[in-house]
Design a protein around this motif. Structure first.
Motif, PDB file in Angstrom:
ATOM      1  N   ASP A   6       0.046   8.689  -2.502  1.00  0.00           N
ATOM      2  CA  ASP A   6      -0.139   9.489  -3.721  1.00  0.00           C
ATOM      3  C   ASP A   6      -1.535  10.091  -3.833  1.00  0.00           C
ATOM      4  OD1 ASP A   6       2.473   8.893  -4.558  1.00  0.00           O
ATOM      5  OD2 ASP A   6       1.806   7.040  -5.541  1.00  0.00           O
ATOM      6  N   ASP A   7      -2.549   9.360  -3.375  1.00  0.00           N
ATOM      7  CA  ASP A   7      -3.906   9.847  -3.637  1.00  0.00           C
ATOM      8  C   ASP A   7      -4.911   9.634  -2.512  1.00  0.00           C
ATOM      9  OD1 ASP A   7      -4.331   7.114  -3.729  1.00  0.00           O
ATOM     10  OD2 ASP A   7      -4.600   7.028  -5.906  1.00  0.00           O
ATOM     11  N   PHE A  45       0.789  -1.227   0.000  1.00  0.00           N
ATOM     12  CA  PHE A  45       0.000   0.000   0.000  1.00  0.00           C
ATOM     13  C   PHE A  45       0.824   1.282   0.000  1.00  0.00           C
ATOM     14  CE2 PHE A  45      -2.577  -3.299   2.179  1.00  0.00           C
ATOM     15  CZ  PHE A  45      -3.607  -3.388   1.248  1.00  0.00           C
ATOM     16  N   ALA A  46       2.057   1.206  -0.465  1.00  0.00           N
ATOM     17  CA  ALA A  46       2.914   2.400  -0.489  1.00  0.00           C
ATOM     18  C   ALA A  46       2.301   3.524  -1.320  1.00  0.00           C
ATOM     19  CB  ALA A  46       4.294   2.042  -1.028  1.00  0.00           C
ATOM     20  N   TYR A  73     -10.955   1.774   3.969  1.00  0.00           N
ATOM     21  CA  TYR A  73     -11.425   0.536   3.350  1.00  0.00           C
ATOM     22  C   TYR A  73     -11.829   0.768   1.897  1.00  0.00           C
ATOM     23  CZ  TYR A  73     -11.397  -2.426   7.507  1.00  0.00           C
ATOM     24  OH  TYR A  73     -11.005  -3.185   8.572  1.00  0.00           O
ATOM     25  N   ALA A  74     -12.468   1.915   1.609  1.00  0.00           N
ATOM     26  CA  ALA A  74     -12.852   2.220   0.229  1.00  0.00           C
ATOM     27  C   ALA A  74     -11.613   2.351  -0.648  1.00  0.00           C
ATOM     28  CB  ALA A  74     -13.680   3.502   0.187  1.00  0.00           C
ATOM     29  N   ALA A  75     -10.565   2.986  -0.120  1.00  0.00           N
ATOM     30  CA  ALA A  75      -9.324   3.147  -0.887  1.00  0.00           C
ATOM     31  C   ALA A  75      -8.641   1.805  -1.127  1.00  0.00           C
ATOM     32  CB  ALA A  75      -8.386   4.095  -0.146  1.00  0.00           C
ATOM     33  N   ILE A  76      -8.689   0.926  -0.122  1.00  0.00           N
ATOM     34  CA  ILE A  76      -8.083  -0.405  -0.275  1.00  0.00           C
ATOM     35  C   ILE A  76      -8.853  -1.213  -1.314  1.00  0.00           C
ATOM     36  CG2 ILE A  76      -7.732  -2.617   0.906  1.00  0.00           C
ATOM     37  CD1 ILE A  76      -7.012  -1.014   3.424  1.00  0.00           C
ATOM     38  N   ARG A  77     -10.178  -1.187  -1.243  1.00  0.00           N
ATOM     39  CA  ARG A  77     -10.984  -1.928  -2.211  1.00  0.00           C
ATOM     40  C   ARG A  77     -10.807  -1.374  -3.622  1.00  0.00           C
ATOM     41  NH1 ARG A  77     -15.202  -1.918   2.285  1.00  0.00           N
ATOM     42  NH2 ARG A  77     -15.261  -4.082   3.023  1.00  0.00           N
ATOM     43  N   ALA A  78     -10.603  -0.062  -3.733  1.00  0.00           N
ATOM     44  CA  ALA A  78     -10.406   0.543  -5.049  1.00  0.00           C
ATOM     45  C   ALA A  78      -9.126   0.047  -5.706  1.00  0.00           C
ATOM     46  CB  ALA A  78     -10.364   2.068  -4.922  1.00  0.00           C
ATOM     47  N   ARG A  79      -8.228  -0.525  -4.921  1.00  0.00           N
ATOM     48  CA  ARG A  79      -6.989  -1.083  -5.458  1.00  0.00           C
ATOM     49  C   ARG A  79      -7.136  -2.557  -5.822  1.00  0.00           C
ATOM     50  NH1 ARG A  79      -5.868   3.453  -3.156  1.00  0.00           N
ATOM     51  NH2 ARG A  79      -3.879   4.529  -3.538  1.00  0.00           N
TER      52      ARG A  79
END
Length: 232
Positions: free
Chosen positions: A149-150, A144-145, A158-164
């Motif tokens: 950036d964003d 998750f480095a 959790y939303a950011a992790i799922r978006a990846r």
């Protein structure tokens, strides 16, 4: 039968609360002591119990009826989703965002070398602008480095992790009661005597690869947890 004065006072306070609504002023201790014919210390103890239970709260120089506790489901949902389901406005304040090394136990949970840094994100959790929790999240940096950036730390992690493209598989959680440290109490705008709910969680994806290790501290007067159990 002569009932104990503390019991009579507490029963009387419950009756008073039953006739009040959220935000209504709660009678001061001196008035309550005169009403029940007891010492102010007896009233003070009963009022303290109501404060700890989250049924009343200090506001300015007075005391008012508190909002109901925020009830969070024990599930692989974000804090944002849980708060919104109750009609509350979630929020977060960033306290710490750093890459750091951790002890051997935490490194093992994240399956990283103790000599390698991990990402540490510490945030205050808010409901309708009130600080209710302090969440400390550790993430394997090699996965998750790019969050730096964003990712907006005031939004759902959790939303950011799922978006990846990461799919949560399962989580193991442990909940216990603790008292906060002076630093934690200051951040949560309470005292070191306020009981807290400490939640420790480790989440993995569908391939059993570690996603996070979380230490979340919630004010016992503001938050409750609920779980749905099935037989099967």
């Amino acid at each position: 039968m002569n009932l104990p004065k503390p019991y009579l006072v507490r029963t009387g306070l419950d009756e008073i609360l039953a006739g009040l609504r959220e935000g209504d002023a709660f009678p001061p201790e001196r008035e309550l002591a005169l009403r029940f014919g007891v010492a102010r210390e007896t009233v003070r103890q009963a009022v303290h119990e109501l404060l700890v239970e989250g049924r009343i709260e200090r506001r300015g120089r007075g005391t008012v009826v508190a909002r109901p506790k925020l009830v969070q489901p024990l599930s692989l949902k974000s804090y944002t989703e849980g708060a919104q389901r109750m009609g509350r406005t979630p929020g977060r304040l960033l306290v710490t965002w750093e890459n750091t090394t951790v002890d051997a136990e935490l490194a093992e949970s994240l399956r990283v070398s103790p000599t390698k840094p991990v990402m540490h994100l510490e945030r205050l959790l808010l409901a309708d602008g009130v600080r209710i929790g302090l969440e400390s999240t550790y993430l394997p940096l090699h996965r998750f480095a790019d969050l730096v950036d964003d990712f907006d730390p005031t939004s759902s992690l959790y939303a950011a992790i799922r978006a990846r493209g990461v799919v949560f598989g399962e989580a193991t959680e442990r909940i216990e009661t603790v008292l906060p440290s002076p630093r934690e109490a200051a951040l949560l705008e309470t005292t070191t005597a306020m009981p807290m709910l400490l939640l420790n969680r480790r989440s993995v994806d569908i391939d059993d690869a570690p996603i996070e290790v979380v230490r979340a501290l919630y004010r016992g007067d503001r938050v409750a947890f609920v779980a749905t159990l099935t037989d099967g």
